[in-house]
Every structure is written in structure tokens, then in C-alpha cells.
Write a protein that holds these residues in place. Structure first.
Motif, PDB file in Angstrom:
ATOM      1  N   LEU A   1      31.843  68.870   8.846  1.00  0.00           N
ATOM      2  CA  LEU A   1      32.314  67.598   9.398  1.00  0.00           C
ATOM      3  C   LEU A   1      33.760  67.707   9.864  1.00  0.00           C
ATOM      4  O   LEU A   1      34.132  67.157  10.910  1.00  0.00           O
ATOM      5  CB  LEU A   1      32.180  66.494   8.340  1.00  0.00           C
ATOM      6  CG  LEU A   1      30.754  66.188   7.869  1.00  0.00           C
ATOM      7  CD1 LEU A   1      30.767  65.065   6.834  1.00  0.00           C
ATOM      8  CD2 LEU A   1      29.848  65.829   9.033  1.00  0.00           C
ATOM      9  N   LEU A   2      34.587  68.439   9.134  1.00  0.00           N
ATOM     10  CA  LEU A   2      35.978  68.615   9.554  1.00  0.00           C
ATOM     11  C   LEU A   2      36.073  69.500  10.795  1.00  0.00           C
ATOM     12  O   LEU A   2      36.915  69.271  11.667  1.00  0.00           O
ATOM     13  CB  LEU A   2      36.804  69.214   8.415  1.00  0.00           C
ATOM     14  CG  LEU A   2      36.904  68.398   7.124  1.00  0.00           C
ATOM     15  CD1 LEU A   2      38.058  68.911   6.274  1.00  0.00           C
ATOM     16  CD2 LEU A   2      37.058  66.922   7.389  1.00  0.00           C
ATOM     17  N   ILE A   3      35.208  70.494  10.895  1.00  0.00           N
ATOM     18  CA  ILE A   3      35.166  71.327  12.099  1.00  0.00           C
ATOM     19  C   ILE A   3      34.753  70.486  13.307  1.00  0.00           C
ATOM     20  O   ILE A   3      35.273  70.668  14.416  1.00  0.00           O
ATOM     21  CB  ILE A   3      34.206  72.520  11.898  1.00  0.00           C
ATOM     22  CG1 ILE A   3      34.794  73.506  10.885  1.00  0.00           C
ATOM     23  CG2 ILE A   3      33.920  73.229  13.222  1.00  0.00           C
ATOM     24  CD1 ILE A   3      33.868  74.646  10.522  1.00  0.00           C
ATOM     25  N   THR A   4      33.827  69.559  13.105  1.00  0.00           N
ATOM     26  CA  THR A   4      33.398  68.658  14.178  1.00  0.00           C
ATOM     27  C   THR A   4      34.575  67.856  14.713  1.00  0.00           C
ATOM     28  O   THR A   4      34.766  67.731  15.925  1.00  0.00           O
ATOM     29  CB  THR A   4      32.312  67.699  13.660  1.00  0.00           C
ATOM     30  OG1 THR A   4      31.221  68.446  13.133  1.00  0.00           O
ATOM     31  CG2 THR A   4      31.809  66.797  14.783  1.00  0.00           C
ATOM     32  N   ILE A   5      35.371  67.315  13.810  1.00  0.00           N
ATOM     33  CA  ILE A   5      36.534  66.526  14.222  1.00  0.00           C
ATOM     34  C   ILE A   5      37.549  67.401  14.946  1.00  0.00           C
ATOM     35  O   ILE A   5      38.085  67.022  16.003  1.00  0.00           O
ATOM     36  CB  ILE A   5      37.176  65.856  12.996  1.00  0.00           C
ATOM     37  CG1 ILE A   5      36.216  64.828  12.398  1.00  0.00           C
ATOM     38  CG2 ILE A   5      38.502  65.188  13.376  1.00  0.00           C
ATOM     39  CD1 ILE A   5      36.659  64.288  11.054  1.00  0.00           C
ATOM     40  N   ALA A   6      37.813  68.586  14.415  1.00  0.00           N
ATOM     41  CA  ALA A   6      38.770  69.495  15.052  1.00  0.00           C
ATOM     42  C   ALA A   6      38.313  69.893  16.451  1.00  0.00           C
ATOM     43  O   ALA A   6      39.135  70.068  17.358  1.00  0.00           O
ATOM     44  CB  ALA A   6      38.974  70.732  14.190  1.00  0.00           C
ATOM     45  N   SER A   7      37.005  70.032  16.634  1.00  0.00           N
ATOM     46  CA  SER A   7      36.477  70.347  17.968  1.00  0.00           C
ATOM     47  C   SER A   7      36.639  69.162  18.903  1.00  0.00           C
ATOM     48  O   SER A   7      36.977  69.320  20.085  1.00  0.00           O
ATOM     49  CB  SER A   7      34.994  70.723  17.867  1.00  0.00           C
ATOM     50  OG  SER A   7      34.789  71.848  17.048  1.00  0.00           O
ATOM     51  N   GLY A   8      36.407  67.964  18.386  1.00  0.00           N
ATOM     52  CA  GLY A   8      36.439  66.773  19.227  1.00  0.00           C
ATOM     53  C   GLY A   8      37.809  66.401  19.732  1.00  0.00           C
ATOM     54  O   GLY A   8      37.954  65.933  20.868  1.00  0.00           O
ATOM     55  N   ILE A   9      38.834  66.606  18.929  1.00  0.00           N
ATOM     56  CA  ILE A   9      40.158  66.155  19.361  1.00  0.00           C
ATOM     57  C   ILE A   9      40.723  67.024  20.480  1.00  0.00           C
ATOM     58  O   ILE A   9      41.671  66.627  21.154  1.00  0.00           O
ATOM     59  CB  ILE A   9      41.133  66.078  18.164  1.00  0.00           C
ATOM     60  CG1 ILE A   9      41.173  67.389  17.367  1.00  0.00           C
ATOM     61  CG2 ILE A   9      40.753  64.949  17.245  1.00  0.00           C
ATOM     62  CD1 ILE A   9      42.320  68.247  17.702  1.00  0.00           C
TER      63      ILE A   9
ATOM     64  N   LYS B   1      51.742  72.623  29.311  1.00  0.00           N
ATOM     65  CA  LYS B   1      52.087  72.930  30.696  1.00  0.00           C
ATOM     66  C   LYS B   1      50.844  73.203  31.541  1.00  0.00           C
ATOM     67  O   LYS B   1      50.885  73.113  32.769  1.00  0.00           O
ATOM     68  CB  LYS B   1      53.016  74.148  30.747  1.00  0.00           C
ATOM     69  CG  LYS B   1      54.292  74.005  29.933  1.00  0.00           C
ATOM     70  CD  LYS B   1      55.139  72.829  30.407  1.00  0.00           C
ATOM     71  CE  LYS B   1      56.439  72.755  29.607  1.00  0.00           C
ATOM     72  NZ  LYS B   1      57.251  71.563  29.995  1.00  0.00           N
ATOM     73  N   THR B   2      49.753  73.586  30.874  1.00  0.00           N
ATOM     74  CA  THR B   2      48.510  73.881  31.578  1.00  0.00           C
ATOM     75  C   THR B   2      47.359  73.198  30.866  1.00  0.00           C
ATOM     76  O   THR B   2      47.462  72.816  29.687  1.00  0.00           O
ATOM     77  CB  THR B   2      48.227  75.395  31.625  1.00  0.00           C
ATOM     78  OG1 THR B   2      47.988  75.876  30.281  1.00  0.00           O
ATOM     79  CG2 THR B   2      49.398  76.156  32.237  1.00  0.00           C
ATOM     80  N   VAL B   3      46.239  73.063  31.572  1.00  0.00           N
ATOM     81  CA  VAL B   3      45.070  72.420  30.977  1.00  0.00           C
ATOM     82  C   VAL B   3      44.513  73.246  29.824  1.00  0.00           C
ATOM     83  O   VAL B   3      44.016  72.699  28.825  1.00  0.00           O
ATOM     84  CB  VAL B   3      43.996  72.176  32.059  1.00  0.00           C
ATOM     85  CG1 VAL B   3      43.452  73.502  32.603  1.00  0.00           C
ATOM     86  CG2 VAL B   3      42.857  71.319  31.515  1.00  0.00           C
ATOM     87  N   ASP B   4      44.608  74.566  29.934  1.00  0.00           N
ATOM     88  CA  ASP B   4      44.145  75.428  28.838  1.00  0.00           C
ATOM     89  C   ASP B   4      45.010  75.257  27.601  1.00  0.00           C
ATOM     90  O   ASP B   4      44.507  75.228  26.471  1.00  0.00           O
ATOM     91  CB  ASP B   4      44.149  76.896  29.270  1.00  0.00           C
ATOM     92  CG  ASP B   4      43.099  77.187  30.323  1.00  0.00           C
ATOM     93  OD1 ASP B   4      42.062  76.484  30.334  1.00  0.00           O
ATOM     94  OD2 ASP B   4      43.305  78.113  31.128  1.00  0.00           O
ATOM     95  N   GLY B   5      46.305  75.124  27.813  1.00  0.00           N
ATOM     96  CA  GLY B   5      47.205  74.937  26.683  1.00  0.00           C
ATOM     97  C   GLY B   5      46.979  73.612  25.981  1.00  0.00           C
ATOM     98  O   GLY B   5      47.195  73.490  24.773  1.00  0.00           O
ATOM     99  N   ALA B   6      46.528  72.605  26.724  1.00  0.00           N
ATOM    100  CA  ALA B   6      46.313  71.286  26.143  1.00  0.00           C
ATOM    101  C   ALA B   6      45.217  71.303  25.093  1.00  0.00           C
ATOM    102  O   ALA B   6      45.301  70.606  24.075  1.00  0.00           O
ATOM    103  CB  ALA B   6      45.962  70.282  27.241  1.00  0.00           C
ATOM    104  N   SER B   7      44.183  72.095  25.312  1.00  0.00           N
ATOM    105  CA  SER B   7      43.056  72.105  24.381  1.00  0.00           C
ATOM    106  C   SER B   7      43.089  73.289  23.417  1.00  0.00           C
ATOM    107  O   SER B   7      42.448  73.250  22.361  1.00  0.00           O
ATOM    108  CB  SER B   7      41.734  72.122  25.153  1.00  0.00           C
ATOM    109  OG  SER B   7      41.678  73.203  26.057  1.00  0.00           O
ATOM    110  N   ALA B   8      43.855  74.344  23.748  1.00  0.00           N
ATOM    111  CA  ALA B   8      43.860  75.546  22.914  1.00  0.00           C
ATOM    112  C   ALA B   8      44.469  75.309  21.544  1.00  0.00           C
ATOM    113  O   ALA B   8      44.170  76.042  20.598  1.00  0.00           O
ATOM    114  CB  ALA B   8      44.607  76.678  23.622  1.00  0.00           C
ATOM    115  N   PHE B   9      45.306  74.266  21.399  1.00  0.00           N
ATOM    116  CA  PHE B   9      45.953  74.028  20.111  1.00  0.00           C
ATOM    117  C   PHE B   9      44.930  73.737  19.015  1.00  0.00           C
ATOM    118  O   PHE B   9      45.227  73.889  17.821  1.00  0.00           O
ATOM    119  CB  PHE B   9      46.924  72.842  20.226  1.00  0.00           C
ATOM    120  CG  PHE B   9      46.295  71.520  19.929  1.00  0.00           C
ATOM    121  CD1 PHE B   9      46.490  70.906  18.698  1.00  0.00           C
ATOM    122  CD2 PHE B   9      45.465  70.902  20.850  1.00  0.00           C
ATOM    123  CE1 PHE B   9      45.889  69.693  18.396  1.00  0.00           C
ATOM    124  CE2 PHE B   9      44.865  69.692  20.563  1.00  0.00           C
ATOM    125  CZ  PHE B   9      45.084  69.089  19.331  1.00  0.00           C
ATOM    126  N   SER B  10      43.739  73.290  19.397  1.00  0.00           N
ATOM    127  CA  SER B  10      42.737  72.921  18.389  1.00  0.00           C
ATOM    128  C   SER B  10      42.078  74.128  17.741  1.00  0.00           C
ATOM    129  O   SER B  10      41.448  73.991  16.682  1.00  0.00           O
ATOM    130  CB  SER B  10      41.657  72.038  19.021  1.00  0.00           C
ATOM    131  OG  SER B  10      40.897  72.778  19.972  1.00  0.00           O
TER     132      SER B  10
END
Length: 253
Positions: free
Chosen positions: A65-73, A165-174
């Protein structure tokens, strides 16, 4: 918090939710990864792991369930980044709306989308044999913990979406957040790990959250783990919120 702010937030949240309804694949994608991990561990690794009195699906579902949330954000950071790049926030500044309502709209949209994903994952868990002795109050307690955890991570996603700075960087933090449950008690008891890894697993944020949810599902006393879990969630939420608001003010000033 006034009526003007609440009305603006409701309108902008409706806008964001309509985007999700037009592309429900984001919710499906969010649920697919944790479901795949759950199936893999239950049917491939589960038989080799001793979890005591727990069946393996009951033991590992809280971590899933925590992995699900981390994926979603990750999608929250992505959507916020795209809005920043598309000039939506500059357009909002020329309109008589509460400035922070734009951020809260993304946060509330994340909350709704993640709850839907969690329902899907729990449903698959029941299909795979998950069973719980938790009553209505127990389920409400689990929901409260998961909502608080979602809000905390979502505000971190807001920081990433505003700073990237990039779209990849926006989601890679997760990615580190998705990996964190693997270094916890989510899949194996910590006493089976090497001492340095066990120390980290026992003292990082997600372990007390997992242990609390697991105890509630099993109908067992939660103990001090619940207070540690809440402290982590509230601490992350407060820091991430003020960090995000500081960045946002700097961006729109």
C-alpha cells in the motif's frame, strides 16, 4: 481559510480531476506496479519467507500500500510541472483567485487518485487471499494513516514539481520513495537482515507505518509504533508543506 479560498480550490480540483477521468490510465498504471510486485512476492518468494503467524499476503500488503502511494505521487509532480511549463500559474495570477488554491487542487487530486489506486490494490489483495480481523474502526484508522502518509508525500511531490528542470526530473524523485519499503519490514522481518541494514530498516519512516497497519489489520495492539508512525507523517508533512509554499511564493513573485 475563507470561503473564497475553498471555492477556488474546489473549482481547480474539479479541473484536475476531469483531466484524470479523461486519462484513467494514470490510475491503472499506478496500481499495476504494486499489484505486479504483490503477485511476484506472494507466488514466487512468499513460500520461502517465514512470517510467523501471518500468511505472507497478510504480512506484506501494508508495504504494498505504501509503494502504491509512492508510485501515485509521481504523477502529481508531473502534472504540476506541466502546469508550470504551460503557463497556467501565470494565467491564474491575472485572475481573482486565491494563489495557494492551485497547489491545494493538485494535492487533493493526488489524494483522490491515490485512494482509488489503494482500493484497487486492496481488492486484488483480497482476491489473492488477504484476510483481516479489523472492524470498521480499524479500517478507518488504516485509512487515516494512509491519507496522512499520502498528504505528506504529495507535498514532497509539489516540491519536486515546482523545482524540477525537466519532466523526467519531476517524477524521478519518487523512485527512492518506492524503493524505501524494500529496506523495511515490508517483505521480510528485520531480524533476518544484516545488522547495519536491520538498524536502518527499524529506524526509517515507513517501518513504523507498516507495523501499525499490519497490527490493525491483524486485530492486535498497535503500541508505540502508531505514535512513531504519526510523528513521521506529520513531521514530513509540515516540512514539505512549508518548503513547497516557500518555493511557490518565490516562483510567482
Amino acid at each position: 481559510m475563507n470561503t473564497h479560498f475553498l471555492g477556488d480550490t474546489a473549482v481547480l480540483t474539479g479541473r484536475s480531476l476531469r483531466h484524470i477521468l479523461r486519462s484513467p490510465d494514470t490510475i491503472i498504471t499506478t496500481a499495476v506496479t504494486p499489484v505486479a510486485i504483490m503477485i511476484l512476492f506472494v507466488f514466487v518468494f512468499g513460500g520461502a519467507i517465514d512470517t510467523g503467524s501471518y500468511s505472507y499476503i497478510d504480512y506484506m500488503l501494508p508495504g504494498i500500500l505504501l509503494i502504491t502511494i509512492a508510485s501515485g505521487i509521481a504523477y502529481t509532480a508531473y502534472r504540476l510541472f506541466m502546469d508550470m511549463q504551460g503557463g497556467i500559474f501565470e494565467r491564474f495570477q491575472s485572475m481573482p483567485i486565491a494563489r495557494s488554491s492551485a497547489l491545494w487542487a493538485h494535492v487533493l487530486t493526488s489524494l483522490v487518485a491515490n485512494v482509488i489506486s489503494l482500493v484497487i490494490v486492496i481488492g486484488v489483495g483480497f482476491a489473492l487471499g488477504f484476510r483481516t480481523g479489523a472492524g470498521v474502526l480499524g479500517w478507518l484508522a488504516v485509512l487515516g494513516i494512509l491519507v496522512l502518509f499520502t498528504l505528506a508525500l504529495t507535498w514532497l511531490a509539489v516540491v519536486a514539481g515546482l523545482s524540477a528542470k525537466t519532466v523526467d526530473g519531476a517524477s524521478a524523485f519518487s523512485y527512492p520513495l518506492i524503493f524505501l519499503p524494500f529496506l523495511s519490514s515490508a517483505f521480510v522481518p528485520t531480524d533476518t537482515m544484516p545488522a547495519p541494514v536491520a538498524w536502518f530498516a527499524e529506524n526509517q519512516p515507513v517501518t513504523p507505518i507498516i507495523e501499525s497497519i499490519r497490527a490493525i489489520f491483524a486485530g492486535q495492539p498497535v503500541g508505540d509504533e502508531l505514535w512513531v508512525a504519526l510523528a513521521w507523517c506529520v513531521g514530513i508533512l509540515v516540512v514539505a508543506y512549508f518548503w513547497a509554499m516557500a518555493i511557490y511564493r518565490r516562483k510567482i513573485s
